[in-house]
Design a protein around this motif. Structure first.
Motif, PDB file in Angstrom:
ATOM      1  N   HIS A  63       0.473  -1.226   0.069  1.00 29.82           N
ATOM      2  CA  HIS A  63       0.376  -0.161   0.296  1.00 29.82           C
ATOM      3  C   HIS A  63       0.279   0.617  -0.023  1.00 29.82           C
ATOM      4  O   HIS A  63       1.961   1.628   0.228  1.00 29.82           O
ATOM      5  CB  HIS A  63      -1.049  -0.396   0.944  1.00 29.82           C
ATOM      6  N   ASP A  67       5.098   5.141   5.106  1.00 32.04           N
ATOM      7  CA  ASP A  67       6.901   3.058   5.508  1.00 32.04           C
ATOM      8  C   ASP A  67       6.891   2.205   5.044  1.00 32.04           C
ATOM      9  O   ASP A  67       8.061   1.276   4.980  1.00 32.04           O
ATOM     10  CB  ASP A  67       6.275   3.241   6.924  1.00 32.04           C
ATOM     11  N   HIS A  68       6.448   2.211   3.974  1.00 32.87           N
ATOM     12  CA  HIS A  68       5.851   1.135   2.995  1.00 32.87           C
ATOM     13  C   HIS A  68       6.808   1.290   1.101  1.00 32.87           C
ATOM     14  O   HIS A  68       6.596   0.493   0.536  1.00 32.87           O
ATOM     15  CB  HIS A  68       4.765   0.343   2.753  1.00 32.87           C
ATOM     16  N   ASP A 217       0.131  -3.768   5.765  1.00 40.43           N
ATOM     17  CA  ASP A 217      -0.921  -3.528   6.590  1.00 40.43           C
ATOM     18  C   ASP A 217      -2.419  -3.731   6.711  1.00 40.43           C
ATOM     19  O   ASP A 217      -3.045  -3.849   6.071  1.00 40.43           O
ATOM     20  CB  ASP A 217      -1.177  -2.126   7.625  1.00 40.43           C
ATOM     21  N   HIS A 275       6.777  -5.174  12.162  1.00 40.57           N
ATOM     22  CA  HIS A 275       5.695  -3.915  12.222  1.00 40.57           C
ATOM     23  C   HIS A 275       5.448  -3.849  13.123  1.00 40.57           C
ATOM     24  O   HIS A 275       4.494  -2.765  13.180  1.00 40.57           O
ATOM     25  CB  HIS A 275       4.010  -3.746  10.473  1.00 40.57           C
TER      26      HIS A 275
HETATM   27 ZN    ZN Z   1       2.704   0.624   7.797  1.00 38.04          ZN
END
Ligand code: ZN
Length: 309
Positions: A63, A67-68, A217, A275
């Motif tokens: 997504h 942070d990804h 996530d 995570h």
């Molecule tokens: Zn994340």
């Protein structure tokens, strides 16, 4: 035995703390490598942990939270500057094309190697796999995760290997090369006297292909357990511990205990947790908590760790 393994490049959630960094993992089978998520600095940690950037055949983004994905424009820029020639395919949810186009100043102008960006159809069915990629080593299927924005998980399954001959059969019948070829193509064997030896008796028992599912996530979503049935290894996010269960749900994240439920329902042999929220300095408790809902092997994601599948 499979040679597949997963290398952890980033184990933390949004912020980098305690030497933990945003999400990134590399799935390796034989000599083929695939990157999953690309948080900020992922390419530097590839270098640090001996993952050769040039070997990455495809990238799978879950997504578009920073942070990804904040490491992706940098990685693609490095490929361009180092003269990459091989094709690279990047998969992710909409609007990943627009995101890369903007951050790279126009993909068409800047990139001279074959770069294919595939936006996963947001309407793929729920609680099902949709095959999105396949080569001679692996097939990859996407499935829905449930986060604040469109988010997909990915399941990697090694391609079925050709059957191997049974040692006892070889010693007893000493078949010639032509017969061996026929057996490996799925045929039975016939002795000089015309006695049939069934294909299954000539070969070793086939083993289930090794598989790895990446789930981050997501809010706890029990049907994932059924969907991922018999996956060899599951990575499931565990941003929080159970005392923060309500906050986890509000923020569309899961706890370690909930990750354990998914792995248990799926009868996975191994569960990787990660995570982690920046509020936790010590992560051992995550494994302890997941062991209350899952009986298999639990691995805590730590930067640089290589997890055999
Ligand atoms: Zn994340």
């Amino acid at each position: 035995m499979s040679s597949a393994h997963v290398t952890i490049l980033g184990s933390n959630s949004a912020v980098s703390v305690f030497n933990r960094f945003p999400s990134g993992q590399v799935f390796t089978t034989e000599h083929s490598q695939y990157l999953i998520d690309c948080g900020e600095g992922t390419q530097f940690r590839m270098h640090q942990y001996g993952v050769k950037k040039s070997r990455i055949k495809a990238i799978f983004i879950t997504h578009l939270h920073g942070d990804h994905v904040f490491g992706l424009p940098g990685l693609i820029t490095s490929y361009q500057l180092s003269g990459r020639k091989e094709k690279l395919t990047v998969f992710g949810p909409q609007p990943i094309k627009k995101y890369l186009d903007l951050s790279l100043g126009g993909i068409g102008h800047f990139i001279s190697f074959p770069l294919e960006i595939v936006e996963i159809d947001p309407n793929i069915p729920h609680e099902k796999f949709t095959e999105i990629y396949s080569d001679h080593r692996v097939k990859v299927e996407a499935f829905h995760l449930y986060h604040r924005i469109s988010c997909f998980g990915y399941k990697f399954t090694e391609q079925e290997k050709r059957p191997k001959l049974n040692r006892d059969f070889l010693d007893t019948y000493q078949p010639d090369v032509a017969s061996i070829k026929r057996i490996l193509n799925g045929e039975d064997f016939y002795t000089d006297e015309g006695v049939k030896i069934a294909h299954e008796k000539c070969t070793q028992k086939p083993v289930l292909p090794t598989s790895f599912a990446y789930c981050s996530d997501t809010i706890f979503h029990e049907p994932l357990g059924e969907l991922l049935e018999n996956t060899s290894c599951i990575y499931h996010e565990s941003t929080y511990l159970e005392p923060m269960k309500n906050q986890a749900a509000e923020r569309y994240h899961s706890t370690a205990y909930q990750a354990g439920i998914i792995a248990e329902l799926a009868s996975a042999q191994k569960l990787i947790l990660g995570h982690y929220s920046s509020r936790y300095k010590i992560i051992e408790e995550f494994a302890e908590e997941a062991s209350k809902s899952y009986a298999g092997e639990i691995v805590l994601a730590v930067e640089g760790k290589c997890v055999e599948l």
